[in-house]
Scaffold this motif. Structure first.
Motif, mmCIF file in Angstrom:
data_model
loop_
_atom_site.group_PDB
_atom_site.id
_atom_site.type_symbol
_atom_site.label_atom_id
_atom_site.label_comp_id
_atom_site.label_asym_id
_atom_site.label_seq_id
_atom_site.Cartn_x
_atom_site.Cartn_y
_atom_site.Cartn_z
ATOM 1 N N ALA A 1 0.765 -1.385 -0.011
ATOM 2 C CA ALA A 1 0.113 0.032 -0.001
ATOM 3 C C ALA A 1 0.779 1.237 -0.047
ATOM 4 O O ALA A 1 0.695 2.276 -0.702
ATOM 5 N N ASP A 2 2.105 1.262 0.840
ATOM 6 C CA ASP A 2 2.974 2.252 0.804
ATOM 7 C C ASP A 2 3.544 2.742 -0.704
ATOM 8 O O ASP A 2 3.642 3.862 -1.192
ATOM 9 N N ALA A 3 3.842 1.647 -1.211
ATOM 10 C CA ALA A 3 4.290 1.696 -2.682
ATOM 11 C C ALA A 3 3.210 2.142 -3.705
ATOM 12 O O ALA A 3 3.547 3.240 -4.586
ATOM 13 N N VAL A 4 2.065 1.958 -3.621
ATOM 14 C CA VAL A 4 1.112 2.464 -4.316
ATOM 15 C C VAL A 4 1.003 3.915 -4.004
ATOM 16 O O VAL A 4 0.808 4.762 -4.822
ATOM 17 N N LEU A 5 0.880 4.332 -2.832
ATOM 18 C CA LEU A 5 0.764 5.575 -2.254
ATOM 19 C C LEU A 5 1.848 6.575 -2.955
ATOM 20 O O LEU A 5 1.615 7.964 -3.442
ATOM 21 N N GLN A 6 3.009 6.125 -2.827
ATOM 22 C CA GLN A 6 4.217 6.878 -3.451
ATOM 23 C C GLN A 6 4.193 6.969 -4.963
ATOM 24 O O GLN A 6 4.457 7.988 -5.465
ATOM 25 N N THR A 7 3.566 5.692 -5.377
ATOM 26 C CA THR A 7 3.202 6.210 -7.088
ATOM 27 C C THR A 7 2.383 7.412 -7.464
ATOM 28 O O THR A 7 2.505 8.056 -8.346
ATOM 29 N N HIS A 8 1.440 7.476 -6.507
ATOM 30 C CA HIS A 8 0.337 8.177 -6.858
ATOM 31 C C HIS A 8 1.031 9.827 -6.408
ATOM 32 O O HIS A 8 0.662 10.654 -7.258
ATOM 33 N N ARG B 1 3.172 11.724 -9.551
ATOM 34 C CA ARG B 1 2.310 12.040 -10.419
ATOM 35 C C ARG B 1 2.414 13.695 -10.517
ATOM 36 O O ARG B 1 1.956 14.415 -11.250
ATOM 37 N N GLY B 2 2.707 14.284 -9.270
ATOM 38 C CA GLY B 2 2.462 15.529 -9.171
ATOM 39 C C GLY B 2 1.391 16.227 -8.254
ATOM 40 O O GLY B 2 0.397 15.362 -7.909
ATOM 41 N N PRO B 3 1.499 17.394 -7.656
ATOM 42 C CA PRO B 3 0.348 17.555 -6.771
ATOM 43 C C PRO B 3 -1.125 17.803 -7.365
ATOM 44 O O PRO B 3 -1.800 17.525 -6.714
ATOM 45 N N LEU B 4 -0.907 18.457 -8.617
ATOM 46 C CA LEU B 4 -2.224 18.478 -9.114
ATOM 47 C C LEU B 4 -2.726 17.356 -9.599
ATOM 48 O O LEU B 4 -4.174 17.351 -9.394
ATOM 49 N N ALA B 5 -2.042 16.585 -10.128
ATOM 50 C CA ALA B 5 -2.830 15.194 -10.431
ATOM 51 C C ALA B 5 -3.194 14.461 -9.159
ATOM 52 O O ALA B 5 -4.366 13.641 -9.216
ATOM 53 N N LEU B 6 -2.485 14.753 -8.134
ATOM 54 C CA LEU B 6 -2.850 14.092 -6.720
ATOM 55 C C LEU B 6 -4.218 14.430 -6.574
ATOM 56 O O LEU B 6 -5.030 13.921 -5.926
ATOM 57 N N ALA B 7 -4.414 15.915 -6.422
ATOM 58 C CA ALA B 7 -5.704 16.517 -5.997
ATOM 59 C C ALA B 7 -6.929 15.990 -7.250
ATOM 60 O O ALA B 7 -8.032 16.086 -6.417
ATOM 61 N N GLU B 8 -6.594 15.975 -8.139
ATOM 62 C CA GLU B 8 -7.600 15.574 -9.100
ATOM 63 C C GLU B 8 -7.912 13.957 -8.917
ATOM 64 O O GLU B 8 -9.132 13.982 -9.133
ATOM 65 N N HIS B 9 -7.221 13.284 -8.729
ATOM 66 C CA HIS B 9 -7.474 11.794 -8.784
ATOM 67 C C HIS B 9 -7.238 11.308 -7.136
ATOM 68 O O HIS B 9 -6.793 9.955 -7.021
ATOM 69 N N TRP B 10 -7.669 12.281 -6.092
ATOM 70 C CA TRP B 10 -7.695 11.795 -4.882
ATOM 71 C C TRP B 10 -8.655 10.636 -4.181
ATOM 72 O O TRP B 10 -8.241 9.890 -3.337
ATOM 73 N N ASN B 11 -9.424 10.445 -5.080
ATOM 74 C CA ASN B 11 -10.428 9.219 -4.661
ATOM 75 C C ASN B 11 -9.616 7.994 -5.023
ATOM 76 O O ASN B 11 -10.260 6.959 -4.536
ATOM 77 N N ASP B 12 -8.904 7.930 -6.038
ATOM 78 C CA ASP B 12 -7.928 6.666 -6.153
ATOM 79 C C ASP B 12 -7.195 6.263 -5.062
ATOM 80 O O ASP B 12 -7.058 4.762 -5.169
ATOM 81 N N VAL B 13 -6.849 7.060 -4.071
ATOM 82 C CA VAL B 13 -6.065 6.610 -3.071
ATOM 83 C C VAL B 13 -6.832 6.398 -1.711
ATOM 84 O O VAL B 13 -6.285 5.793 -0.682
ATOM 85 N N ILE B 14 -8.143 6.711 -1.785
ATOM 86 C CA ILE B 14 -9.002 6.778 -0.595
ATOM 87 C C ILE B 14 -8.838 5.301 0.119
ATOM 88 O O ILE B 14 -8.785 5.015 1.016
ATOM 89 N N ASP B 15 -9.161 4.326 -0.872
ATOM 90 C CA ASP B 15 -9.415 3.086 -0.308
ATOM 91 C C ASP B 15 -8.012 2.319 0.018
ATOM 92 O O ASP B 15 -7.927 1.538 1.259
ATOM 93 N N THR B 16 -6.887 2.633 -0.673
ATOM 94 C CA THR B 16 -5.555 2.136 -0.106
ATOM 95 C C THR B 16 -5.358 2.785 1.238
ATOM 96 O O THR B 16 -4.964 2.005 2.139
ATOM 97 N N ARG B 17 -5.609 4.115 1.364
ATOM 98 C CA ARG B 17 -5.527 4.536 2.540
ATOM 99 C C ARG B 17 -6.273 4.286 3.782
ATOM 100 O O ARG B 17 -5.859 3.955 4.921
#
Length: 410
Positions: free
Chosen positions: A149-156, A159-175
């Motif tokens: 899970a840590d590796a998945v979050l680091q991959t996100h 991508r950069g802060p703007l991409a992370l803000a736009e696709h934040w829902n993709d990391v909710i389940d991992t978190r």
């Protein structure tokens, strides 16, 4: 009568000796034989001593190897275990085959060591490290999931802060899976959590790393995109507040205690012998520090300066256990923000003088002293420059006034 045959090895006495001379001669032979046996025994002891020293020097320096008989005797004495007195075997280099046995009473430390060795041997381990390794092995599958899970979050985050803000829902389940993993570890194995500082590890994965990356991106994004980053940071902070407060409540329910009963404002240490409640209070103290950090980040991100909530959490963390230096370090940071340098020095000193000091406070304290030293030197240079200017002005005024006085005298 025929002569009596002599026994084998015996020296026949001369035929011309009387009975007195025969007795003296037999005593002389007996003394010579005893002396010869003594010399042989001494030579044997010396050879054994040299052999033992040679073996010890070739195997490990500084170790004297006892004869096997003494080792087995020592093990037999240790096997009894129920006697009040114990025997210690010391090596005698004059007589290696016969060690010196000393009767001693076991101290409390020896008894605790013996008990811990018996417990570790019954578990199949040899010490504290083996116990920790066994606990880690017990949670191996869960820890592997955490690493993935840590590796998945680091991959996100890459991508950069703007991409992370736009696709934040993709990391909710991992978190969410990471939050559940922390809950399971805290509710099932507090000893392992304290040994490996599990709470701090999850704090960095779930919150600290994200907030730091997003804060550093303020100078990289355009003013139009900055509100998106600020909004995401506030979302993470509010989620962390809810999660850590619920985690404190879960610890209180699981281990049946109330944190407020152990919070005191007179710097008294918590009572000893709390067992799992004591371990749970250590976890609660860490969670309070995390809550204080989140409140501090919120003020900084929103460009406000009301750190009352942050100070509230840091103070509660300090009151749980004053022996920990980290809450004092965080209070010193707030004092720096408020430009209360003397308070900061006090908190940094308390942090370093605690039983569990926060070592980073030393660099912060030295930096604070260096800053004050530079200010003092600058003020001293300014004072001296002003004094020299004043002296020069007075000197010029005095020299210009002398001719006038001479004219009036004339």
């Amino acid at each position: 009568a025929p002569p009596t045959p002599h026994p084998p090895g015996a020296t026949p006495a001369p035929t011309n000796m009387n009975w007195r001379e025969e007795i003296l001669e037999s005593k002389k032979h007996t003394h010579d034989k005893h002396q010869e046996n003594t010399h042989q025994r001494n030579r044997l002891n010396s050879a054994m001593s040299e052999k033992s020293v040679t073996e010890s020097s070739t195997s490990q320096p500084g170790i004297l190897i006892l004869p096997q008989s003494s080792v087995s005797h020592l093990q037999k004495d240790q096997g009894r275990g129920g006697s009040v007195e114990t025997q210690k075997t010391l090596f005698d280099h004059h007589n290696p085959s016969k060690p010196i046995i000393v009767q001693t009473s076991p101290s409390k430390v020896d008894m605790r060591m013996e008990r811990s060795i018996k417990e570790s041997s019954s578990r199949g381990g040899t010490g504290y490290e083996v116990g920790d390794a066994a606990r880690a092995a017990r949670h191996r599958a869960l820890l592997q999931e955490v690493d993935r899970a840590d590796a998945v979050l680091q991959t996100h985050t890459l991508r950069g802060p703007l991409a992370l803000a736009e696709h934040w829902n993709d990391v909710i389940d991992t978190r969410k899976s990471l939050q559940n993993a922390l809950q399971r570890l805290l509710m099932s194995d507090l000893k392992y959590c304290q040994a490996d500082n599990i709470e701090h590890h999850f704090w960095k994965i779930l919150y600290y790393n994200f907030i730091e990356i997003l804060r550093k991106s303020f100078t990289q994004v355009s003013p139009e995109d900055k509100p998106k980053i600020v909004k995401l940071i506030n979302v993470i902070i509010e989620e962390g507040n809810t999660f850590f407060e619920s985690l404190v409540q879960m610890l209180e329910r699981t281990y049946k205690f109330n944190t407020d009963d152990y919070i005191n404002d007179n710097h008294a240490l918590p009572p000893k012998g709390l067992g799992y409640v004591g371990l749970a209070l250590i976890s609660v103290q860490k969670l309070y520090v995390f809550l204080g950090d989140l409140a501090r980040y919120k003020e900084q991100v929103n460009e406000t300066s009301n750190y009352a909530k942050s100070k509230f959490w840091y103070t509660k963390a300090q009151q749980i256990n004053p022996k920990n230096g980290r809450p004092y370090n965080q209070l010193a940071i707030l004092a720096i923000y408020a430009r209360r340098k003397l308070d900061a020095v006090y908190y940094y000193m308390r942090s370093l003088m605690s039983s569990n000091p926060f070592h980073s406070a030393r660099e912060s304290l030295l930096s604070l002293f260096d800053e004050n030293r530079k200010k003092y030197e600058a003020a001293e240079r300014k004072r001296r420059a002003t004094l020299e200017t004043t002296n020069n002005t007075n000197g010029e005024a005095g020299s210009s006034g002398a001719p006038g006085q001479s004219l009036r005298r004339e």
